[in-house]
Design an enzyme around this catalytic site. Structure first.
Site, mmCIF file in Angstrom:
data_model
loop_
_atom_site.group_PDB
_atom_site.id
_atom_site.type_symbol
_atom_site.label_atom_id
_atom_site.label_comp_id
_atom_site.label_asym_id
_atom_site.label_seq_id
_atom_site.Cartn_x
_atom_site.Cartn_y
_atom_site.Cartn_z
ATOM 1 N N ASP A 13 0.844 -1.204 0.000
ATOM 2 C CA ASP A 13 0.000 0.000 0.000
ATOM 3 C C ASP A 13 0.881 1.257 0.000
ATOM 4 O O ASP A 13 0.812 2.049 0.925
ATOM 5 C CB ASP A 13 -0.946 -0.018 1.222
ATOM 6 C CG ASP A 13 -0.205 0.006 2.552
ATOM 7 O OD1 ASP A 13 0.969 -0.436 2.605
ATOM 8 O OD2 ASP A 13 -0.789 0.494 3.548
ATOM 9 N N ASP A 18 6.785 1.156 2.043
ATOM 10 C CA ASP A 18 6.490 0.197 0.963
ATOM 11 C C ASP A 18 7.348 0.552 -0.259
ATOM 12 O O ASP A 18 7.826 -0.333 -0.970
ATOM 13 C CB ASP A 18 5.021 0.287 0.524
ATOM 14 C CG ASP A 18 4.053 0.064 1.664
ATOM 15 O OD1 ASP A 18 3.535 -1.038 1.821
ATOM 16 O OD2 ASP A 18 3.817 1.034 2.417
ATOM 17 N N ASN A 42 -2.349 2.847 3.494
ATOM 18 C CA ASN A 42 -1.800 4.150 3.882
ATOM 19 C C ASN A 42 -2.567 5.293 3.227
ATOM 20 O O ASN A 42 -2.815 6.329 3.844
ATOM 21 C CB ASN A 42 -0.323 4.239 3.497
ATOM 22 C CG ASN A 42 0.538 3.354 4.373
ATOM 23 O OD1 ASN A 42 0.314 3.285 5.589
ATOM 24 N ND2 ASN A 42 1.505 2.670 3.782
ATOM 25 N N THR A 126 3.086 -6.060 2.657
ATOM 26 C CA THR A 126 3.489 -4.923 3.494
ATOM 27 C C THR A 126 2.352 -3.917 3.691
ATOM 28 O O THR A 126 2.606 -2.755 4.012
ATOM 29 C CB THR A 126 4.729 -4.225 2.893
ATOM 30 O OG1 THR A 126 4.381 -3.738 1.584
ATOM 31 C CG2 THR A 126 5.913 -5.160 2.794
ATOM 32 N N PHE A 167 -0.753 -0.901 12.497
ATOM 33 C CA PHE A 167 -1.593 -0.380 11.409
ATOM 34 C C PHE A 167 -2.095 -1.456 10.437
ATOM 35 O O PHE A 167 -3.298 -1.531 10.147
ATOM 36 C CB PHE A 167 -0.830 0.707 10.626
ATOM 37 C CG PHE A 167 -1.620 1.224 9.456
ATOM 38 C CD1 PHE A 167 -2.595 2.201 9.631
ATOM 39 C CD2 PHE A 167 -1.439 0.707 8.180
ATOM 40 C CE1 PHE A 167 -3.363 2.654 8.559
ATOM 41 C CE2 PHE A 167 -2.199 1.156 7.105
ATOM 42 C CZ PHE A 167 -3.164 2.134 7.292
ATOM 43 N N ASN A 168 -1.212 -2.264 9.868
ATOM 44 C CA ASN A 168 -1.632 -3.184 8.796
ATOM 45 C C ASN A 168 -2.665 -4.193 9.280
ATOM 46 O O ASN A 168 -3.564 -4.586 8.538
ATOM 47 C CB ASN A 168 -0.427 -3.944 8.219
ATOM 48 C CG ASN A 168 0.453 -3.043 7.387
ATOM 49 O OD1 ASN A 168 0.010 -2.023 6.875
ATOM 50 N ND2 ASN A 168 1.723 -3.412 7.254
ATOM 51 N N HIS A 240 9.993 -0.519 8.514
ATOM 52 C CA HIS A 240 8.927 -1.520 8.664
ATOM 53 C C HIS A 240 8.864 -2.463 7.453
ATOM 54 O O HIS A 240 9.086 -3.666 7.570
ATOM 55 C CB HIS A 240 7.572 -0.829 8.823
ATOM 56 C CG HIS A 240 7.446 0.032 10.036
ATOM 57 N ND1 HIS A 240 7.550 -0.446 11.310
ATOM 58 C CD2 HIS A 240 7.209 1.366 10.165
ATOM 59 C CE1 HIS A 240 7.370 0.534 12.182
ATOM 60 N NE2 HIS A 240 7.176 1.638 11.508
ATOM 61 N N ASP A 241 8.513 -1.901 6.307
ATOM 62 C CA ASP A 241 8.275 -2.763 5.142
ATOM 63 C C ASP A 241 9.575 -3.302 4.529
ATOM 64 O O ASP A 241 9.617 -4.485 4.127
ATOM 65 C CB ASP A 241 7.430 -2.009 4.101
ATOM 66 C CG ASP A 241 6.038 -1.698 4.650
ATOM 67 O OD1 ASP A 241 5.658 -2.297 5.674
ATOM 68 O OD2 ASP A 241 5.333 -0.866 4.063
HETATM 69 C C1 BDR Z 1 3.015 -0.269 8.631
HETATM 70 O O1 BDR Z 1 1.976 0.697 8.524
HETATM 71 C C2 BDR Z 1 2.127 1.467 7.369
HETATM 72 O O2 BDR Z 1 1.859 2.811 7.628
HETATM 73 C C3 BDR Z 1 3.531 1.220 6.875
HETATM 74 O O3 BDR Z 1 3.606 1.310 5.461
HETATM 75 C C4 BDR Z 1 3.856 -0.163 7.369
HETATM 76 O O4 BDR Z 1 3.462 -1.134 6.441
HETATM 77 C C5 BDR Z 1 3.761 -0.042 9.932
HETATM 78 O O5 BDR Z 1 2.893 -0.203 11.010
HETATM 79 CA CA CA Z 2 2.894 -0.576 4.164
#
Ligand code: BDR
Ligand code: CA
Length: 312
Positions: A13, A18, A42, A126, A167-168, A240-241
């Protein structure tokens, strides 16, 4: 060692982190990037499917980009424009897409590629897991054709979107639950490891010094990430990703624990929480390789080296 490229689909996303994962995948010599599938997360689907093509265009690589879900299986759409900017890429000067969107829906591309590779296809996910949720609902035999899913999502400790949820997973807990229950081998890179996989300003200087448009873009996104993560007491920008993509490429950099993971979908304050069973009395059958730690400095070296391919 096999010199054959491994087939992979990146489900994402984009989103600034990402985008860095796309840059890592697009030119990874050991990967055959079969497609990038986009999901709302996102930012909305129109932006994520366009951003995936913009970042591939920046990478100089044309891979099919397929749009998927415009929102979660249930409940309201959750976005993170405050982190990624209204366009999802912080308004940074990324080229317009040099190629059109594929007409094939994300879930159909996932299944078709999985069948074609007969068990060898890996998915690095991701974003919210809606595309995989739809693919699992539509194609009951999908699990038998996927080698594994390496996902960025969840946390065993605290959340970053709610006190309990990352978040994801929070953006589509039902789809995430389907993935963990699917029987497909899952590798989970949650906040526990991604907050340890950070780049300091000095590390980002090294990335920027590569001097390419790709490295400058990545460095710009990372500088923003440092400021955004001060409140989490992370001394840099968490990758993160990129962490999930680097796990797929260089697992020796990471420490893992086999355990059971489930997703809370009903809690009034815990919706979207990943519940991890490593030590309970009635320990559940493991379904996940939980990534618990990273060797940070070699991780930074590997990430920088993989962005350096754009210099050649
Ligand atoms: C995740 O949330 C999104 O905002 C980032 O792209 C990442 O995949 C981190 O919590
Ligand atoms: Ca992401």
């Amino acid at each position: 060692m096999s010199t054959e490229k491994r087939p992979v689909i990146l489900d994402c996303d984009p989103g600034i982190d990402d985008a860095v994962a796309i840059l890592l995948a697009a030119r990874a010599p050991e990967l055959d990037l079969r497609a990038v599938t986009a999901v709302a997360g996102n930012v909305d689907l129109e932006h994520t499917s366009r951003n995936a093509r913009r970042v591939l265009t920046l990478a100089g690589v044309e891979a099919p980009v397929c749009a998927g879900a415009a929102g979660p299986l249930f409940g309201p759409t959750v976005t993170a424009g405050e982190v990624h900017g209204a366009d999802g890429l912080l308004g940074l000067p990324v080229p317009e897409p040099a190629f059109p969107l594929s007409p094939e829906p994300a879930w159909d591309a996932l299944y078709r590629e999985a069948r074609a590779w007969d068990g060898a296809l890996e998915v690095v996910a991701t974003g919210p897991l809606t595309n995989l949720g739809v693919a699992l609902a539509k194609y009951a035999d999908l699990p038998r054709y996927l080698r594994r899913i390496v996902l960025m999502g969840g946390a065993t400790a605290f959340g970053n979107t709610t006190p309990a949820a990352e978040f994801n997973i929070y953006a589509d807990p039902e789809a995430a639950g389907m993935v963990f229950r699917s029987g497909i081998p899952v590798v989970m890179c949650g906040l526990d490891v991604t907050h340890r996989a950070y780049l300091t300003h000095a590390d980002i200087d090294r990335v920027e010094a590569l001097g390419t448009p790709q490295a400058r873009f990545a460095a710009d996104t990372m500088r923003c990430g440092v400021a955004q993560h001060e409140r989490f007491l992370v001394p840099g920008a968490p990758m993160h990703d990129p962490c999930a993509m680097l796990y797929a490429l260089e697992p020796a950099l990471f420490t893992t624990l086999r355990c059971w993971v489930g997703v809370e979908c009903h809690g009034t304050i815990t919706r979207g929480r990943t519940v991890t069973d490593a030590y309970s009395d009635a320990k559940r059958e493991p379904n996940t390789e939980l990534v618990t730690d990273v060797d940070r400095e070699p991780f930074v070296d590997a990430l920088t080296a993989r962005l350096a391919v754009y210099s050649g």
